[in-house]
Design an enzyme around this catalytic site. Structure first.
Site, PDB file in Angstrom:
ATOM      1  N   GLU A 116       0.847  -1.202   0.000  1.00 17.29           N
ATOM      2  CA  GLU A 116       0.000   0.000   0.000  1.00 17.29           C
ATOM      3  C   GLU A 116       0.878   1.246   0.000  1.00 17.29           C
ATOM      4  O   GLU A 116       2.050   1.178   0.346  1.00 17.29           O
ATOM      5  CB  GLU A 116      -0.939  -0.009   1.218  1.00 17.29           C
ATOM      6  N   TYR A 226      -4.426   3.000   8.173  1.00 17.86           N
ATOM      7  CA  TYR A 226      -3.734   1.828   7.632  1.00 17.86           C
ATOM      8  C   TYR A 226      -3.534   0.698   8.631  1.00 17.86           C
ATOM      9  O   TYR A 226      -2.896  -0.291   8.299  1.00 17.86           O
ATOM     10  CB  TYR A 226      -2.376   2.241   7.037  1.00 17.86           C
ATOM     11  N   LYS A 313      11.322   2.809  -0.144  1.00 14.13           N
ATOM     12  CA  LYS A 313      11.457   4.254  -0.370  1.00 14.13           C
ATOM     13  C   LYS A 313      11.701   4.540  -1.845  1.00 14.13           C
ATOM     14  O   LYS A 313      12.523   3.882  -2.483  1.00 14.13           O
ATOM     15  CB  LYS A 313      12.611   4.821   0.471  1.00 14.13           C
TER      16      LYS A 313
HETATM   17  S1  IVH Z   1       2.444   0.792   8.818  1.00 19.61           S
HETATM   18  C1  IVH Z   1       3.058  -1.068  12.868  1.00 19.61           C
HETATM   19  N1  IVH Z   1       1.346   1.799   6.645  1.00 19.61           N
HETATM   20  O1  IVH Z   1       5.110   5.724   7.882  1.00 19.61           O
HETATM   21  C2  IVH Z   1       2.576  -0.203  11.773  1.00 19.61           C
HETATM   22  N2  IVH Z   1       2.727   3.229   7.951  1.00 19.61           N
HETATM   23  O2  IVH Z   1       8.047   4.994   9.028  1.00 19.61           O
HETATM   24  C3  IVH Z   1       3.672   0.564  11.183  1.00 19.61           C
HETATM   25  N3  IVH Z   1       2.897   5.523   7.106  1.00 19.61           N
HETATM   26  O3  IVH Z   1       5.042   6.537  11.193  1.00 19.61           O
HETATM   27  C4  IVH Z   1       3.254   1.553  10.178  1.00 19.61           C
HETATM   28  N4  IVH Z   1       1.578   5.250   5.369  1.00 19.61           N
HETATM   29  O4  IVH Z   1       2.960   7.146   9.985  1.00 19.61           O
HETATM   30  C5  IVH Z   1       2.153   2.050   7.711  1.00 19.61           C
HETATM   31  N5  IVH Z   1       0.279   2.548   4.729  1.00 19.61           N
HETATM   32  C6  IVH Z   1       1.086   2.798   5.777  1.00 19.61           C
HETATM   33  C7  IVH Z   1       1.653   4.058   6.012  1.00 19.61           C
HETATM   34  C8  IVH Z   1       2.478   4.235   7.115  1.00 19.61           C
HETATM   35  C9  IVH Z   1       2.327   6.116   6.052  1.00 19.61           C
HETATM   36  C10 IVH Z   1       3.831   6.202   8.046  1.00 19.61           C
HETATM   37  C11 IVH Z   1       3.478   5.957   9.476  1.00 19.61           C
HETATM   38  C12 IVH Z   1       4.776   5.638  10.180  1.00 19.61           C
HETATM   39  C13 IVH Z   1       5.792   5.769   9.106  1.00 19.61           C
HETATM   40  C14 IVH Z   1       6.758   4.615   9.203  1.00 19.61           C
END
Ligand code: IVH
Length: 666
Positions: A116, A226, A313
C-alpha cells in the site's frame, strides 16, 4: 415555536445521521450528494437546536467538527501500544533482503504480502470506545504523543462514530493535506506575506499542532488509516481484513495490492514511483506488510519496528548538477529573487534547468558559488530549489555571487529593508513589476483570461501594445494579428477571452489589482462587504479594520493603493472598458426583515458572519457596522465587543445567536 426535549432529540438524531452521511459522501466517497450551501444549512440547523438543548450535545455530533474554544496547551497522551516506525528498503534488492528475513523467520517460502502507499503526512492514533471517537493523538516519541482530539475531529473523513457497534478500536493512520489544498493555502499565505509551508507534510503538521481548533477546521486536512492496533469484539486474521473492516466503519483507506510474489510486489512499487505524481496527496514510498496476522505475531518486532513490514522508499527527488549561472528575477511585488541556471537534470519526472536560491542570505549561508556542483530538490509541485553545495567537487574556479546593486530591468537601485529577507526594486513603474502585475491580473484566480500566458503578455509588452492590464481591454484585432505565432483564429479567441473576463466577480477583480497583502480570500471578503469598487476605494481605515479578517496592515495597504492617483485612473479605464465593478445585489427572496437594520458583534459559533449577512439581506434586511438608535437588532456572539455595551445603553433589542437563527428560520 417551542419544541419539547423529546422532539428536539428526535430532530437532532435525524440531522446528525443526515449530516454525517453527507460528510461521508463528500470526504470519503468524493461524491457529494448535496451542495455546500445545503450542507451548511443542515449543520446550522443542528447547531441552533443544540444551542437550545445543550444537554443533547454528544461527542459524535457533527457540530463538534467546527472546532470549539482554543486550548491553553496540549496534554500528553500515552499510547496504549506504541507507534512504531518502519525499516527502509531502497530498491528491489533491499526488498528481496526483507523477504529473505521474513522467509527465515517463518521457516516457509510462500508468504502473502499486502502493498500500500506510504502517505507522507504525520501519524495519528484514533481511539474509539463503544463506537465513538474518544481521543485522537499525534505520534510524539512513539510512546506518548499530544492529545489533539479537537483538531482531528475537524477532519471530514475521520468518523466520529463507527458504523458498527464495536466495543473498542484503536486505529492508526496518516493525517495529510492534499496537494491542491496545500498550494491554495500557500498562495493565500504568500499574498498575506506570511511564512510559506515548505511542503504539504509541514502544513498538515503545523495545522494539527494548533491550539485553536478553528485553524485546523479552516485547513483542508484528511486522514487515511492503515492499521488496527487494538480491538475488542471481533477477530481479524489478515491485515487486508483490517482494511476492509476500517472501510466498512467509514474510514478512508487505500486500495491494497495483495501478492505472494515479492517480485510482483517490487514491480508494483516501481510502478507507483511514477504514478505517485497523479495522486492528490504526496507519498514517499510504499509499505509492504505480511498479510497474515498470525505470521505477523510470529515475526514480532525489533525495538524500533515490526519485522513483518518494510517501507520501500522511492528514489530521491534530489540530484546533483552544475550551477552554471545566477540571475535575478523581479517579481510582482518588486522582490528580487536570485535564480540558479543549472545544467539540465531529470528530477521527479521533469527536466529541471532553473532553481530558486530564495534570497541573498540563503546564498551566503550555504556558501553557494557559480560553477559549484549543487544538490537540487524538487519536492512535489514546489519550485525546484538548490539545497546545498557538494564541496568535494570544488575546483577553486568557482565564482562568488553578489546581489546586483541595480534592478536588471529598470536600473533603479535595489534596496533591502530592515528586517526583510527580500531585496526589492521599489520603482513601481519598473517594467518587470508591471509585466508581472499583468501576468497576475490575467491569472486563473484573478481575471482568468484563457489563453493569455506569460509569453504573449511579454510580446504585447515589448511591442508596446500594452502598458498595463487595462490596455488589454482596448486591444483590436489589427493590433495582435501580426504577432509571432498568432493566427486569425487564435487572435479572435484571445479577444473573446479578454471580453469574456469583463464579467468576472468583484472579488476576482479586487484580487487581480494586486494590492499588497490582499489575497483571494481578502478579495472575497472585501467584495461582500463593500459591494462596489467605488465604495471600497473610499473605505476608511475604521471601516476596513472593523471587518474581523482585515488587520491594520492590510487596511493600510488598501488605503495606500486607493490614494494613488495612478491606480484610480487605472480603475477608471477598466470601468470605461465595461469591466464589472460590483457584486450582484443579493435578491431579496422574502421581505420578512424589510426595513430592519442589524449589527453583528462577537464570534458566531454556527453561522459565519458573512453567511449571516447574506441571510439577512436575502430576507430584505440590512447589516450595518455600527450601533445607533436606528439599529433594530444587535446579534451577539461569543466575546462581543463595545457594540454590545452600546446596544444595552441605547436599549436596542439584543439577540443571542440562537434567537437570531430562530428569527431567520421561524
Ligand atoms: S504501517 C506497525 N502503513 O510511515 C505499523 N505506515 O516509518 C507501522 N505511514 O510513522 C506503520 N503510510 O505514519 C504504515 N500505509 C502505511 C503508512 C504508514 C504512512 C507512516 C506511518 C509511520 C511511518 C513509518
Amino acid at each position: 415555536m417551542k419544541i419539547t426535549v423529546e422532539e428536539a432529540k428526535k430532530k437532532i438524531d435525524t440531522l446528525k445521521g443526515e449530516i454525517e452521511r453527507h460528510n461521508y459522501q463528500y470526504y470519503v466517497l468524493d461524491n457529494p450528494a448535496i451542495s455546500d450551501a445545503e450542507f451548511d444549512a443542515l449543520l446550522r440547523e443542528l447547531i441552533a437546536l443544540e444551542a437550545d438543548f445543550p444537554e443533547l450535545i454528544t461527542l459524535d455530533s457533527p457540530s463538534q467538527r467546527v472546532g470549539g474554544k482554543p486550548l491553553e496547551g496540549f496534554t500528553t497522551y500515552t499510547h496504549r501500544t506504541p507507534l512504531l516506525s518502519l525499516g527502509n528498503a531502497f530498491g528491489r534488492e533491499e526488498l528481496l533482503d526483507f523477504h529473505r528475513r521474513v522467509v527465515n523467520g517463518l521457516g516457509r517460502e510462500n508468504v502473502e504480502y499486502v502493498v500500500e502507499p506510504k502517505i507522507d503526512g504525520l501519524s495519528v492514533a484514533l481511539y474509539y470506545q463503544n463506537g465513538i471517537l474518544q481521543v485522537g493523538a499525534t505520534r510524539g516519541d512513539g510512546t506518548t504523543g499530544e492529545e489533539v482530539t479537537q483538531n482531528l475531529k475537524t477532519i471530514g473523513n475521520v468518523p466520529l462514530r463507527l458504523k458498527e457497534l464495536i466495543p473498542a478500536l484503536d486505529v492508526r493512520g496518516e493525517a495529510y493535506m492534499p496537494k491542491g489544498s496545500f498550494q491554495r493555502l500557500n498562495a493565500e499565505r504568500e499574498a498575506r506575506e506570511e511564512m510559506l509551508f515548505a511542503n504539504p507534510r509541514n502544513a498538515a503538521a503545523g495545522s494539527i499542532r494548533q491550539l485553536d481548533p478553528k485553524i485546523a477546521a479552516s485547513r483542508d486536512l484528511r486522514v487515511i488509516v492503515y492499521a488496527v492496533m487494538y480491538k475488542e469484539g471481533f477477530t481479524l486474521n489478515k491485515h487486508s481484513e483490517a482494511l476492509e473492516l476500517l472501510k466498512r466503519q467509514g474510514f478512508s483507506v487505500t486500495e491494497p495490492f495483495i501478492t505472494n510474489d515479492i517480485n510482483k510486489a517490487a514491480d508494483y512499487c516501481e510502478k507507483w514511483g511514477q504514478k505517485r505524481y497523479d495522486l492528490p496527496y504526496e507519498i514517499d514510498g510504499m509499505v509492504i506488510k505480511v498479510n497474515s496476522i498470525e505470521e505477523q505475531e510470529q515475526l514480532g518486532f525489533t525495538s524500533k519496528s515490526p519485522r513483518w513490514a518494510v517501507a520501500y522508499k522511492f528514489p530521491a527527488e534530489q540530484g546533483v548538477t552544475k550551477l552554471l549561472d545566477i540571475f535575478v528575477r523581479v517579481g510582482r511585488t518588486g522582490a528580487v529573487t536570485p535564480t540558479a541556471v543549472l545544467e539540465p537534470i531529470r528530477l521527479a519526472g521533469t527536466t529541471v534547468s532553473r532553481a530558486t536560491l530564495h534570497n541573498e542570505d540563503y546564498i551566503k549561508e550555504k556558501d553557494i558559488k557559480i560553477g559549484d556542483y549543487v544538490v537540487v530538490q524538487k519536492a512535489g509541485e514546489i519550485i525546484p530549489e538548490v539545497v546545498k553545495v557538494v564541496p568535494e567537487k570544488r575546483t577553486g574556479q568557482e565564482e562568488p555571487f553578489n546581489m546586483p546593486e541595480y534592478c536588471p530591468e529598470c536600473k533603479s537601485k535595489i534596496v533591502r529593508l530592515e528586517g526583510e529577507a527580500a531585496s526589492r526594486c521599489i520603482d513601481i513603474s519598473c517594467p518587470a513589476i508591471v509585466r508581472e502585475g499583468i501576468i497576475h491580473f490575467v491569472s486563473r484566480n484573478a481575471m482568468n483570461i484563457d489563453g493569455l500566458g506569460e509569453a504573449i503578455i511579454t510580446q504585447f509588452f515589448e511591442q508596446q501594445l500594452i502598458r498595463d492590464a487595462a490596455d488589454l481591454y482596448y486591444l483590436k484585432y489589427e493590433d495582435i494579428i501580426n504577432l509571432e505565432r498568432m493566427g486569425p483564429k487564435s487572435a479572435q479567441n484571445l479577444l473573446t477571452a479578454i471580453a469574456e473576463s469583463k464579467k468576472r466577480g468583484l472579488d476576482q477583480l479586487i484580487f487581480a489589482l494586486g494590492i499588497r497583502l490582499v489575497g483571494q480570500r481578502a478579495g472575497k471578503i472585501l467584495a461582500l462587504q463593500f459591494k462596489t469598487m467605488d465604495k471600497l476605494s473610499k473605505a476608511s481605515s475604521e471601516e476596513l479594520t472593523a471587518i474581523p479578517e482585515i488587520g491594520p496592515k492590510m487596511a493600510e495597504s488598501i488605503i495606500a493603493f486607493f490614494n494613488e492617483e495612478k491606480n484610480l485612473e487605472f480603475i477608471q479605464r477598466l470601468k470605461n472598458a465595461g469591466i464589472n465593478m460590483e457584486i450582484a445585489e443579493v435578491q431579496a427572496v422574502s421581505d420578512k426583515l424589510a426595513g430592519k437594520t442589524f449589527v453583528l458583534t462577537g464570534t458566531m459559533e454556527g453561522l459565519g458572519r458573512r453567511d449571516a449577512q447574506v441571510k439577512i439581506e436575502a430576507l430584505g434586511g440590512k447589516v450595518s457596522s455600527s450601533v445607533s438608535k436606528k439599529t433594530d437588532y444587535v446579534v451577539v456572539g461569543a466575546e462581543p465587543g463595545s457594540k454590545y455595551e452600546k446596544a444595552k445603553e441605547l436599549g436596542v433589542v439584543i439577540l443571542s445567536e440562537s434567537e437570531f437563527l430562530e428569527l431567520l428560520n421561524g
